[in-house]
Design an enzyme around this catalytic site. Structure first.
Site, short mmCIF file in Angstrom:
data_model
loop_
_atom_site.label_atom_id
_atom_site.label_comp_id
_atom_site.label_asym_id
_atom_site.label_seq_id
_atom_site.Cartn_x
_atom_site.Cartn_y
_atom_site.Cartn_z
N CYS A 135 -72.07 55.49 12.29
CA CYS A 135 -72.35 56.44 11.49
C CYS A 135 -70.83 57.55 11.14
O CYS A 135 -69.86 56.52 10.98
CB CYS A 135 -73.12 58.04 12.41
SG CYS A 135 -72.27 58.41 13.84
N THR A 136 -70.92 58.84 10.68
CA THR A 136 -69.70 59.02 10.07
C THR A 136 -69.12 59.08 11.06
O THR A 136 -67.43 58.88 11.24
CB THR A 136 -70.51 60.06 9.00
OG1 THR A 136 -71.40 60.15 8.24
CG2 THR A 136 -68.85 60.95 8.68
N THR A 137 -69.29 59.84 12.51
CA THR A 137 -68.60 60.49 13.37
C THR A 137 -68.16 59.42 14.43
O THR A 137 -67.36 59.56 15.31
CB THR A 137 -68.59 62.07 14.28
OG1 THR A 137 -70.31 62.28 14.60
CG2 THR A 137 -68.91 62.76 12.75
N GLY A 138 -69.25 58.70 14.87
CA GLY A 138 -69.71 58.19 15.56
C GLY A 138 -69.75 59.18 17.35
O GLY A 138 -69.63 58.05 18.08
N ASP A 169 -73.22 61.03 17.19
CA ASP A 169 -74.64 61.31 17.32
C ASP A 169 -75.35 59.99 16.31
O ASP A 169 -76.19 59.80 18.19
CB ASP A 169 -74.71 62.43 16.47
CG ASP A 169 -74.40 62.14 15.24
OD1 ASP A 169 -74.36 61.35 14.55
OD2 ASP A 169 -74.30 63.10 14.74
N ARG A 170 -76.11 59.88 16.34
CA ARG A 170 -77.21 58.60 15.42
C ARG A 170 -76.34 57.49 16.36
O ARG A 170 -77.36 56.83 17.21
CB ARG A 170 -76.70 58.63 14.35
CG ARG A 170 -77.80 60.06 13.35
CD ARG A 170 -77.11 59.74 11.75
NE ARG A 170 -75.84 60.29 12.10
CZ ARG A 170 -75.47 60.75 10.68
NH1 ARG A 170 -76.15 60.54 9.30
NH2 ARG A 170 -74.23 60.25 9.95
#
Length: 598
Positions: free
Chosen positions: A395-398, A400-401
């Site tokens: 995901c964007t940051t790695g 959460d999702r």
């Protein structure tokens, strides 16, 4: 001591030309706090901004890496962490060369010009240096450049420095003495025949017809590439920590324009103990820095988790270094646009490197959207694993999702208890997945094979609220969950007209009413249904049913009823139902198109 401060953006050539046509060269703006000084600074910055905006090249964000292929890597990028300062000589700064090639501020002379500036801080990276009277600003690549610029220029020295994105671990500098220097202060020579390792000041003198070797006794004679080659830390550069309290790289050597043995160096004019306590408080925090590039961790032989792919170079590294054959991406297109990522270039690069790209967007920081889409995400992951892909979940940051998907996979498919799966993933990869959303989705998935009604122990805690009461009035709750309307639960008065009763319920749909002042009443502000006898009751659905095509969340009546999910150990029957439901979800996905079966 003269001090000047300006921003240090990189502006597109066309924008710079526009600046020259609009106004004369901009001098350094004084740090004066007078109104005239502030007006002058604002006017100068406005000229640069207007010229860049007219050209359409100015973009805010971190400076793009050289060779990047993503969108937004144009020449008009601005690094908002950089600043420029002019300091009289002697500077009173001791610079350190780290093993990763950075030249940063190691310490400041007590009472020196740099300390008096109250701007330069320990840990700031030196990017450029020079003077207006000399050759201008010179890129700093090693200690050789630093020594050359500081010795050859005269008058006030212009320094362009970059503030680190996270607090610098100054206390580690206090713990390191001179004998901790990696190069041992020149006491041990280093020999090599690779002239490319020499610093810039020796490159010209090392040219010749033969293949000369050399021996060096000073760390200033190697460039950053040389230390990267010789460093044992080179293998770990791609997996940098995301914690705010990072450990500094090992120091290769030091340089200062003041060599007086009596000079008293300090790491900041503040109590060190308070700074260390602040760093300790920040150890558990996560801070996403897009400029660090793709950060990843290996979970299993088939699963990797990390942040988003930014350039085609990241795709190539996934293919050649990690052996990735599929990417499961939860980023939305708006997120990629916001971060300046060229989706088309990334997708084309994946095809060229024989990597299957699967995009299934989940809204960032949206527990409800994650809860609804998590079963399908795990189904996709299971399908890819069954087809023997090596998957990069991102995901964007790695944070959460993507880790939430892998935790749910371990919990649902591999029959790993949730707390163990969560501890395993967070131990391997710095992240903070939405644990409550995983628990919500777990009960939703079990309800998939139970027709929406769970007969086990309670799964949710529900706080029923009656907002139409009067002071001193007795209010009770009754429903099909209170021994089929027979028992009454007393509501607690919370002040004013608000009464509450908290009940632990199983997953399912329930009808209820309130008894206020001896009269059975339903709330007109809450969802209602009419039963077969014509009675109007309030209705609540505790939990939901997992679906292959989750319905988008819709705005509903503001409901004061608070439902919280209960995390507990699953019974043997619940574990069986969970594994069956997860596989049922995966089998509802077409193995060829990787989309719901028609």
């Amino acid at each position: 001591m003269a001090l000047h401060l300006t921003a240090a953006p990189t502006i597109a050539p066309s924008a710079a030309a526009a600046c020259r046509s609009l106004a004369p060269p901009l001098p350094a703006v004084s740090c004066s706090t007078s109104r005239r000084g502030w007006r002058r600074r604002r006017r100068c910055v406005s000229v640069v901004a207007m010229a860049a905006a007219a050209d359409g090249e100015m973009r805010h964000g971190h400076a793009a890496e050289a060779g990047g292929g993503g969108a937004g890597t144009g020449t008009g990028r601005m690094n908002l962490n950089e600043y420029m300062v002019a300091v009289d000589r002697p500077l009173g700064v001791r610079f350190a060369l780290a093993v990763d090639g950075r030249v940063f501020v190691h310490s400041l002379k007590k009472g020196g010009n740099a300390e008096k500036s109250r701007i330069i801080m320990v840990g700031d990276t030196l990017k450029k240096a020079g003077s207006r009277e000399g050759v201008g600003l010179v890129d700093i690549r090693d200690l050789g450049d630093t020594e050359m610029v500081l010795k050859e220029t005269s008058g006030p020295c212009d320094l362009v420095l970059e503030r680190p994105f996270a607090p610098f671990p100054i206390h580690q500098l206090h713990q390191n003495e001179d004998y901790h220097l990696l190069f041992n202060k020149g006491r041990v020579p280093l020999t090599s025949w690779n002239g490319a390792l020499l610093s810039s000041k020796l490159n010209e003198s090392s040219e010749g017809n033969g293949n000369p070797g050399f021996a060096i006794f000073s760390p200033r004679l190697l460039n950053s590439h040389g230390w990267a080659v010789l460093s044992s830390e080179q293998d770990g550069l791609n997996q940098r920590s995301t914690s705010l309290a990072n450990r500094i790289s090992e120091i290769v050597g030091l340089y200062s324009d003041e060599d007086d043995a009596d000079t008293e160096w300090a790491h900041g004019s503040f109590p060190l103990e308070e700074y260390i306590k602040a760093l300790d408080r920040a150890k558990g925090e996560l801070y996403y820095n897009h400029s660090l590039g793709m950060q990843y961790s290996k979970i299993t032989e088939q699963i990797f988790v990390g942040s988003c792919l930014q350039t085609e170079r990241d795709v190539k590294m996934l293919s050649e270094t990690m052996g990735i054959t599929a990417v499961l991406n939860f980023q939305s297109e708006s997120e990629r646009t916001n971060w300046g990522i060229n989706s088309e270039a990334i997708n084309n690069s994946c095809r060229e490197n024989n990597i299957l790209m699967v995009n299934y967007p989940i809204r960032e920081v949206d527990s409800m959207d994650l809860r609804k889409k998590l079963p399908f995400c795990v189904g996709l992951l299971l399908r890819l694993i069954r087809k023997n892909y090596r998957i990069y979940v991102t995901c964007t940051t790695g944070y959460d999702r993507s880790p939430a998907c892998v935790i749910a996979y371990l919990h649902w498919v591999q029959d790993t208890p949730l707390h163990i799966a969560h501890k395993f993933i967070t131990g391997l990869h710095s992240c903070r997945p939405d644990r409550a959303a995983i628990v919500w989705a777990t009960w939703d998935l079990i309800a998939l094979v139970e027709n929406g009604r769970h007969d086990g122990t309670p799964t949710h805690s529900v706080c029923f609220v009656w907002n139409s009461g009067r002071e001193g009035e007795d209010v009770e709750l009754v429903g099909d969950f209170t021994s089929n309307w027979k028992d009454k639960v007393k509501c607690n008065h919370k002040g004013g007209s608000r009464y509450e009763a908290e009940i632990r319920l199983r997953h399912g749909k329930y009808y209820y009413k309130f008894i206020a002042g001896g009269q059975w009443r339903h709330s007109t502000s809450l969802p209602t249904e009419t039963d077969e006898h014509g009675n109007v009751n309030n209705v609540i659905r505790v939990g939901d049913i997992a679906r292959i095509r989750p319905a988008p969340s819709q705005l509903q009546i503001r409901d004061p009823t608070v439902v919280k999910v209960i995390e507990r150990a699953l019974t043997e029957d619940e574990r069986f139902l969970l594994a069956f439901a997860a596989r049922r979800m995966a089998f509802a996905i077409c193995p060829i198109r990787l989309s719901p079966k028609q």
